[in-house]
Design a protein around this motif. Structure first.
Motif, PDB file in Angstrom:
ATOM      1  N   HIS B 106       1.186  -1.175  -0.118  1.00 18.46           N
ATOM      2  CA  HIS B 106       0.306   0.179  -0.479  1.00 18.46           C
ATOM      3  C   HIS B 106       0.457   1.646   0.076  1.00 18.46           C
ATOM      4  O   HIS B 106       0.432   2.344  -1.046  1.00 18.46           O
ATOM      5  CB  HIS B 106      -1.446  -0.211   1.281  1.00 18.46           C
ATOM      6  CG  HIS B 106      -2.058   1.201   1.543  1.00 18.46           C
ATOM      7  ND1 HIS B 106      -2.581   1.630   0.096  1.00 18.46           N
ATOM      8  CD2 HIS B 106      -2.099   2.140   2.524  1.00 18.46           C
ATOM      9  CE1 HIS B 106      -3.223   2.403   1.060  1.00 18.46           C
ATOM     10  NE2 HIS B 106      -2.655   3.314   1.620  1.00 18.46           N
ATOM     11  N   LEU B 107       2.082   1.337   1.099  1.00 19.44           N
ATOM     12  CA  LEU B 107       2.587   2.567   0.719  1.00 19.44           C
ATOM     13  C   LEU B 107       3.747   2.439  -0.188  1.00 19.44           C
ATOM     14  O   LEU B 107       3.557   3.961  -1.011  1.00 19.44           O
ATOM     15  CB  LEU B 107       4.031   2.408   1.996  1.00 19.44           C
ATOM     16  CG  LEU B 107       3.340   2.888   3.143  1.00 19.44           C
ATOM     17  CD1 LEU B 107       4.414   2.223   4.567  1.00 19.44           C
ATOM     18  CD2 LEU B 107       2.206   3.877   4.074  1.00 19.44           C
ATOM     19  N   MET B 108       4.304   1.262  -1.085  1.00 20.75           N
ATOM     20  CA  MET B 108       4.431   1.068  -2.242  1.00 20.75           C
ATOM     21  C   MET B 108       4.023   2.109  -3.715  1.00 20.75           C
ATOM     22  O   MET B 108       4.010   3.294  -4.191  1.00 20.75           O
ATOM     23  CB  MET B 108       5.095  -0.068  -2.481  1.00 20.75           C
ATOM     24  CG  MET B 108       5.876  -0.463  -1.870  1.00 20.75           C
ATOM     25  SD  MET B 108       7.684  -0.195  -2.489  1.00 20.75           S
ATOM     26  CE  MET B 108       8.548  -1.290  -3.368  1.00 20.75           C
ATOM     27  N   ASP B 109       2.460   1.895  -3.253  1.00 17.79           N
ATOM     28  CA  ASP B 109       1.758   2.349  -4.341  1.00 17.79           C
ATOM     29  C   ASP B 109       1.501   3.363  -3.800  1.00 17.79           C
ATOM     30  O   ASP B 109       1.878   4.024  -5.357  1.00 17.79           O
ATOM     31  CB  ASP B 109       0.174   1.444  -4.119  1.00 17.79           C
ATOM     32  CG  ASP B 109       0.132  -0.220  -4.812  1.00 17.79           C
ATOM     33  OD1 ASP B 109       1.405  -0.146  -5.652  1.00 17.79           O
ATOM     34  OD2 ASP B 109      -0.491  -0.780  -4.777  1.00 17.79           O
ATOM     35  N   PHE B 110       1.222   4.208  -3.186  1.00 24.00           N
ATOM     36  CA  PHE B 110       0.571   5.911  -2.718  1.00 24.00           C
ATOM     37  C   PHE B 110       1.681   6.031  -2.012  1.00 24.00           C
ATOM     38  O   PHE B 110       2.297   7.673  -2.758  1.00 24.00           O
ATOM     39  CB  PHE B 110      -1.011   5.507  -2.263  1.00 24.00           C
ATOM     40  CG  PHE B 110      -2.029   4.896  -2.920  1.00 24.00           C
ATOM     41  CD1 PHE B 110      -1.959   4.937  -3.981  1.00 24.00           C
ATOM     42  CD2 PHE B 110      -1.857   3.222  -2.041  1.00 24.00           C
ATOM     43  CE1 PHE B 110      -3.688   4.901  -4.319  1.00 24.00           C
ATOM     44  CE2 PHE B 110      -3.191   2.334  -2.769  1.00 24.00           C
ATOM     45  CZ  PHE B 110      -3.758   3.898  -3.814  1.00 24.00           C
ATOM     46  N   TRP B 111       2.160   6.004  -0.920  1.00 21.65           N
ATOM     47  CA  TRP B 111       2.783   7.711  -0.295  1.00 21.65           C
ATOM     48  C   TRP B 111       4.217   7.324  -0.613  1.00 21.65           C
ATOM     49  O   TRP B 111       4.804   8.680  -1.339  1.00 21.65           O
ATOM     50  CB  TRP B 111       2.686   6.240   1.592  1.00 21.65           C
ATOM     51  CG  TRP B 111       3.553   7.878   2.619  1.00 21.65           C
ATOM     52  CD1 TRP B 111       3.672   8.633   3.267  1.00 21.65           C
ATOM     53  CD2 TRP B 111       5.424   7.281   3.076  1.00 21.65           C
ATOM     54  NE1 TRP B 111       4.282   9.421   3.542  1.00 21.65           N
ATOM     55  CE2 TRP B 111       5.306   8.139   3.677  1.00 21.65           C
ATOM     56  CE3 TRP B 111       6.298   6.256   2.169  1.00 21.65           C
ATOM     57  CZ2 TRP B 111       6.121   8.326   4.236  1.00 21.65           C
ATOM     58  CZ3 TRP B 111       6.893   5.752   2.704  1.00 21.65           C
ATOM     59  CH2 TRP B 111       6.974   7.061   4.071  1.00 21.65           C
ATOM     60  N   PHE B 112       4.517   5.687  -1.025  1.00 19.64           N
ATOM     61  CA  PHE B 112       7.113   6.257  -1.759  1.00 19.64           C
ATOM     62  C   PHE B 112       6.581   6.360  -3.269  1.00 19.64           C
ATOM     63  O   PHE B 112       7.027   7.286  -3.185  1.00 19.64           O
ATOM     64  CB  PHE B 112       6.899   4.141  -1.133  1.00 19.64           C
ATOM     65  CG  PHE B 112       7.730   4.232  -1.737  1.00 19.64           C
ATOM     66  CD1 PHE B 112       8.575   3.928   0.215  1.00 19.64           C
ATOM     67  CD2 PHE B 112       8.879   3.540  -2.539  1.00 19.64           C
ATOM     68  CE1 PHE B 112      10.463   4.144  -0.314  1.00 19.64           C
ATOM     69  CE2 PHE B 112      10.821   3.651  -2.146  1.00 19.64           C
ATOM     70  CZ  PHE B 112      10.900   3.392  -1.109  1.00 19.64           C
ATOM     71  N   LYS B 113       5.180   6.361  -3.689  1.00 19.70           N
ATOM     72  CA  LYS B 113       5.353   6.779  -5.280  1.00 19.70           C
ATOM     73  C   LYS B 113       5.842   8.279  -5.240  1.00 19.70           C
ATOM     74  O   LYS B 113       5.947   8.845  -5.975  1.00 19.70           O
ATOM     75  CB  LYS B 113       4.035   6.345  -5.447  1.00 19.70           C
ATOM     76  CG  LYS B 113       4.298   6.961  -7.439  1.00 19.70           C
ATOM     77  CD  LYS B 113       3.372   5.996  -8.196  1.00 19.70           C
ATOM     78  CE  LYS B 113       2.997   6.505  -9.959  1.00 19.70           C
ATOM     79  NZ  LYS B 113       4.444   6.098  -9.752  1.00 19.70           N
TER      80      LYS B 113
END
Lengths: 257, 211, 646
Positions: B106-113
């Motif tokens: 989830h973090l990879m998909d949104f926050w990290f991106k």
């Protein structure tokens, strides 16, 4: 009724154990579970074999000695009873019954189905008492105690120390046992005096002895033969937190023991 | 453990509140503004650190408890019936680990991106340019596989939460014959609200939003 | 002149104990640390004695066969504990408790001991409350009382039907406190195998570790036997499975006299026997007789239909019921003492009115009290007992009357002790049920807990100190002394003999056969013919045991068959002494009912001219007849009368 028993056999704490199967015929449904094991043992002795060792004493559900893990549940399929109060009418003809000892690191196996629960005694020695010497007591009616408090203290004090809570808990936690004693004494004015010290010492001892942690699955309450409530665990948590947060450090010149 | 858990529940509620704006504001304006606010406000930045701290504490204790508890019973039972009254409580570590995996994804998909990779779509609101986080969400959820995975994970989160709230109260010592039944019911309702709320987003997006 | 000196202090009865305490010798604190006390048993007497002596500063070692001191069978006492607090304002006093106890004991108890017991009863309640024992309370927050048999006042303090448990946990907690302080050491899963005497004084014990089978030696300046009673000689009883007479019997064989062994209490309200495989009889508390009414049908016709299950007891009309206790004893009704209630049940079932398929049961009915105060109020008082009954019998006592029958419950007899609780071996003391002292021929309900705690908390700390004051110059002795080594070898030989016999019959089987002889010929009703028969049968059985017992397995690991073999071997000797005592006592009193000696109405007929004494038996060797010594009972404060509960 005819039964197949699958029983854990183990010579002592150091050796490895294994299951052994036995056939038992013509058991009366009126017999108690332990009487059924008596019959098995008589049969084994007659055959020149060694009987199955199991713990038992009062056989009326109060001493807390007996404790067998029967078909995946401490004290068997009936709620609110000890193994000695369980009767064979709760089983069906042709059943296979798997009998195991309590399993916990803090309860090493002595032999077969017998375990060593002296860890429970050690926890009590850490603080499960009121420090009053014989002969020092004021008149019993000098301090009235609200009936509800006395009743709840009694309900907690009804714990028989059998260890079913530890056996039932997936974490082998002793929280229900310890909290029952902490609650019993914390609810009474006589026990209040030492409450903060008591809860900290008993919890520390419990942790040291290798019992698991409470993750609130409430299996202990479900399996407790005396229906001790998990509200006692909450009370202990409360007592413990407030003792840790608010209890003052002992004075450095404390000469007491 | 319990305190960190309770803190994470409050975060989930805020998060859910923000996400739900997506469904009611098709222009995604509110959502994008909120996302921007969350990404830039210095106070929120502080909270972000606390939040990650909370997650780490929760994970750390979860794993510690798991190993301590496993050590407390070196030999398992041959037959073991579910004698507990709360089924999900037995599987907190399992649901917890899967949720952790989900969290990483989830973090990879949104926050990290948004934070490190870049290449985010942009949108202009009141003349100012913002990253169009909302569009990213909508686009992701148009993928059926992606949405299904999310729904699956969110269900597990629900199971985790079903036990969580009332258990946390018990752990901090709040148990009362009058209120505990209410807290237990409330815990379940909270789990359902959070789960259904989060699941509603991919479902509604997938079925009703234009591609 | 008897060799027995009871050492009762002079002076009026109410001053004896006070005077004793004033005169007793003391030990200074630095000397106490150098004195070792061994205690066998962790029931109410043992645990309370260990805790109190530990508090005083003695070095205490306490042993129990259970895995924890908390499991001693005192824990199973249900009903309550008596005390002369007079909180109910119903006319109670120390004197009245004393009087009721002597009368209840059918005038076969020692006045001085009983008065002391009544005197300290109040301190016990105070002590227990201070420890946190959660006695039942009224809404005002003060302690509640209930009534028990043999008394017309309400003086019994209780904690639901688990009073013994709560009191024992109180004593256990006091014990734990001393363990933490290092004054007391507990050795659990240990069995006493012998007592070591040096120069005539008790100086130590030989113990078997039940887990490892190792034999251990311990030294003590004094030894206290608090190992409970011997009722398991009957096999079926309300005792715990492991309850045994071995420590007392070992003491007897080492020279301690055994007092009044024939006084065994048969409790009237136990669950009836239901099968051959039965291992134990469960007590239903005497407190149930507060509100339950005991009856059998008046007509044999109804009895037969009930046995065939064609009729339910609820179908029997009021006028067709025989409330035989109320009929025979209108003044006390259902609350007559235990021996009277038991015999009355036997009288009815012998006459053919027993209500279950074996014909050995009567009803205990709660219909009236439920109608009077409601099911909920009854549940609050007796809920756990009703639940226990239902679990075992699969019948709901709120709806159908309970079925009950008498069963062996308590041993009034035991090691003979003087006023200081010392046996005839100097330095060897006996406390609680293990001694004979306070209950005469019959114990009143709720008095066993009182006696156990009185002995442990309030008597032994004074009397043991009085003895130990003369021992301060005796240094700790090595357990390598010849006496220890020799005694250990003797017990080792005996343990090895068990496993070496390799016979064909199990220990339990011998125990059952002994129990049957005892129950048939030396149970609720005894006569010379039957007793003589038993006196022939028991030695035969004993001989057979030593030839043909099968004790499987080895003796270097946890093997319960070995300990059981030891218990049964001792029961086989003790059983004979019980029968011998019962045969010699040609009168009926309390729990000892000789059918030849009864009034026209079937009541016990005492013979105060010839038998107002304590029979103390001296062991004379394996196949010799024991010697009888008599301690004449002097009644100064109470006039000797025929008991009357009508």
């Amino acid at each position: 009724m005819n039964l197949t028993l699958k029983i854990w056999r183990q010579k002592n704490a150091k050796t490895k154990g294994k299951f052994e199967s036995f056939k038992l015929n013509d058991i009366s449904p009126e017999a108690s579970f332990l009487e059924m094991l008596d019959i098995l043992n008589q049969q084994l002795i007659d055959e020149g074999k060694e009987p199955v060792a199991f713990d038992h004493d009062c056989r009326e559900g109060i001493c807390g000695t007996c404790g067998l893990y029967i078909n995946g549940r401490p004290h068997g399929p009936e709620r609110g009873v000890t193994t000695c109060q369980l009767h064979m009418r709760k089983f069906k003809d042709g059943d296979t019954i798997v009998i195991e000892p309590w399993r916990a690191k803090a309860f090493p196996i002595v032999r077969d189905l017998v375990v060593d629960r002296s860890a429970f005694d050690l926890i009590m020695q850490a603080g499960g008492f009121v420090s009053v010497n014989t002969g020092n007591a004021p008149d019993a009616n000098s301090s009235p105690i609200p009936k509800l408090d006395a009743d709840r203290a009694f309900e907690a004090a009804a714990c028989i120390g059998c260890g079913a809570c530890v056996a039932a808990c997936k974490n082998a936690s002793a929280m229900l046992y310890v909290s029952a004693k902490v609650s019993h004494l914390a609810l009474l004015p006589q026990g209040k005096v030492e409450a903060a010290e008591r809860v900290q010492k008993m919890v520390a001892k419990m942790d040291e002895l290798g019992f698991g942690n409470c993750t609130n699955t409430y299996a202990c309450e479900f399996e407790c033969p005396k229906n001790i409530s998990v509200s006692n665990i909450a009370r202990m948590n409360r007592e413990f937190l407030s003792a840790k947060l608010f209890a003052e450090k002992p004075s450095p010149i404390d000469m007491g023991d | 453990m319990s305190l960190a858990g309770l803190f994470l529940i409050t975060f989930l509620l805020v998060h859910l509140g923000l996400n739900l704006t997506l469904l009611f504001d098709k222009s995604r304006e509110v959502f994008n503004l909120a996302a921007h606010f969350m990404a830039t406000n210095p106070l929120i930045k502080v909270f972000e650190v606390i939040l990650f701290g909370g997650i780490l504490i929760h994970i750390f204790w979860g794993i510690t408890l798991f190993f301590q508890n496993r050590a407390a019973r070196p030999q398992q039972y041959y037959v073991s019936n579910n004698s507990q009254q709360s089924v999900f409580s037995k599987y907190m570590i399992h649901t917890g680990v899967i949720i952790l995996a989900f969290l990483v994804l989830h973090l990879m998909d949104f926050w990290f991106k948004a934070k490190f990779i870049g290449g985010m779509p942009e949108v202009s609101i009141d003349g100012k340019t913002y990253e169009d986080m909302g569009l990213l969400v909508v686009e992701k959820f148009k993928s059926p596989i992606f949405s299904a995975i999310y729904v699956g994970f969110l269900l597990l989160l629900g199971f985790h939460l079903d036990h969580a709230f009332q258990s946390a109260l018990q752990s901090v010592g709040l148990n009362h014959s009058k209120y505990t039944p209410f807290f237990k019911a409330f815990s379940r309702i909270l789990a359902i609200v959070i789960t259904v709320g989060f699941i509603a987003i991919p479902v509604v997006v997938y079925f009703t939003f234009p591609s | 002149m008897s060799v027995l000196d009871s050492k009762i202090p002079d002076g009026p009865i109410s001053q004896k104990w006070t005077q004793y305490k004033a005169d007793a010798k003391l030990v200074n604190p630095s000397n106490k640390r150098k004195l070792d006390v061994i205690i066998i048993g962790t029931g109410l007497a043992g645990a309370s004695a260990a805790a109190s002596l530990g508090e005083l500063g003695y070095n205490v070692k306490v042993f129990c066969y259970q895995d924890s001191p908390r499991r001693a069978h005192s824990i199973a006492a249900q009903g309550g504990i008596n005390a002369a607090k007079n909180y109910q304002n119903d006319g109670d006093s120390v004197y009245r408790l004393f009087y009721d106890t002597v009368k209840g004991g059918d005038y076969r108890a020692r006045e001085g001991n009983v008065y002391r017991l009544a005197e300290v009863s109040n301190n016990i309640i105070d002590q227990c409350v201070a420890q946190g024992v959660p006695f039942a309370r009224e809404y005002g927050g003060l302690l509640d009382n209930r009534s028990f048999g043999g008394a017309q006042v309400s003086r019994t303090f209780y904690a639901k039907g688990q009073t013994g448990q709560q009191l024992l946990l109180g004593a256990y907690s006091a014990l734990n406190r001393q363990i933490a302080k290092g004054t007391v050491t507990v050795y659990s899963r240990r069995n006493l195998l012998d007592i070591v005497t040096i120069d005539g004084k008790a100086r130590g014990v030989i113990i078997r570790n039940l887990v490892t089978g190792e034999i251990e030696r311990y030294f003590g300046h004094a030894v206290v036997i608090a190992s409970g009673g011997y009722g398991n000689v009957f096999y079926l009883s309300t005792y715990a499975m492991g309850a045994n007479a071995s420590p007392a019997w070992i003491a007897h064989k080492r020279g301690a006299y055994f007092g009044n062994p024939c006084y065994v209490q048969i409790h009237p309200t136990c669950m009836p026997v239901h099968g051959e495989y039965q291992s134990k009889l469960t007590l239903m508390s005497e407190s149930l007789r507060n509100d339950g009414r005991i009856w059998v049908p008046k007509n044999k016709k109804d009895v037969e239909r009930i046995r065939r299950k064609e009729l339910s007891p609820n179908d029997i009309k009021e006028e067709d019921r025989d409330y035989y206790l109320e009929r025979r004893y209108p003044a006390f009704g259902n609350l007559v003492p235990r021996d009277v209630a038991s015999r009355a049940a036997k009288e009815r079932t012998d006459a053919g009115y027993g209500v279950n398929d074996t014909g050995l049961a009567v009803y205990l009915d709660f219909k009236d009290v439920i109608a009077r105060i409601g099911k909920e109020a009854v549940a609050a008082k007796y809920g756990n007992l009703f639940q226990m009954y239902e679990k075992i019998n699969d019948e709901n006592p709120y709806e159908t009357p309970m079925m009950i029958y008498p069963a062996t419950h308590y041993a009034m007899g035991g090691l003979w002790v003087d006023y200081e609780l010392m046996t005839t071996i100097p330095g060897l003391f006996a406390a609680g049920e293990a001694n004979f002292s306070d209950h005469g021929a019959n114990r009143l309900g709720a008095s066993a807990l009182m006696q156990g705690l009185a002995d442990g908390y309030f008597v032994l700390p004074y009397t043991l100190s009085n003895y130990l004051a003369d021992e301060i110059r005796t240094p700790r002795m090595s357990t390598d002394l010849e006496e220890f080594v020799k005694t250990e070898q003797e017990v080792k030989d005996r343990v090895e003999k068990f496993t070496a016999i390799k016979g064909t019959e199990s220990v339990d089987s011998f125990h059952k056969r002994l129990g049957k002889i005892m129950w048939d010929y030396c149970g609720m009703g005894r006569n010379a013919e039957g007793l003589k028969k038993a006196l022939a049968l028991i030695p035969e059985l004993r001989k057979e045991f030593w030839k043909n017992v099968r004790v499987p397995g080895g003796n270097d690991y946890y093997n319960p068959e070995i300990e059981k073999a030891g218990y049964v071997a001792d029961f086989l000797e003790l059983g004979e002494l019980i029968v011998r005592d019962a045969l010699h006592r040609e009168e009926s009193c309390g729990g000892h009912f000789r059918e030849e000696y009864q009034t026209e109405e079937g009541e016990a007929l005492r013979n105060d001219n010839d038998f107002a004494y304590v029979a103390a038996w001296e062991y004379k060797g394996e196949n010799s007849i024991p010697e009888l010594h008599k301690e004449t009972l002097k009644f100064e404060a109470i006039e000797l009368k025929q008991r009357n509960y009508k």
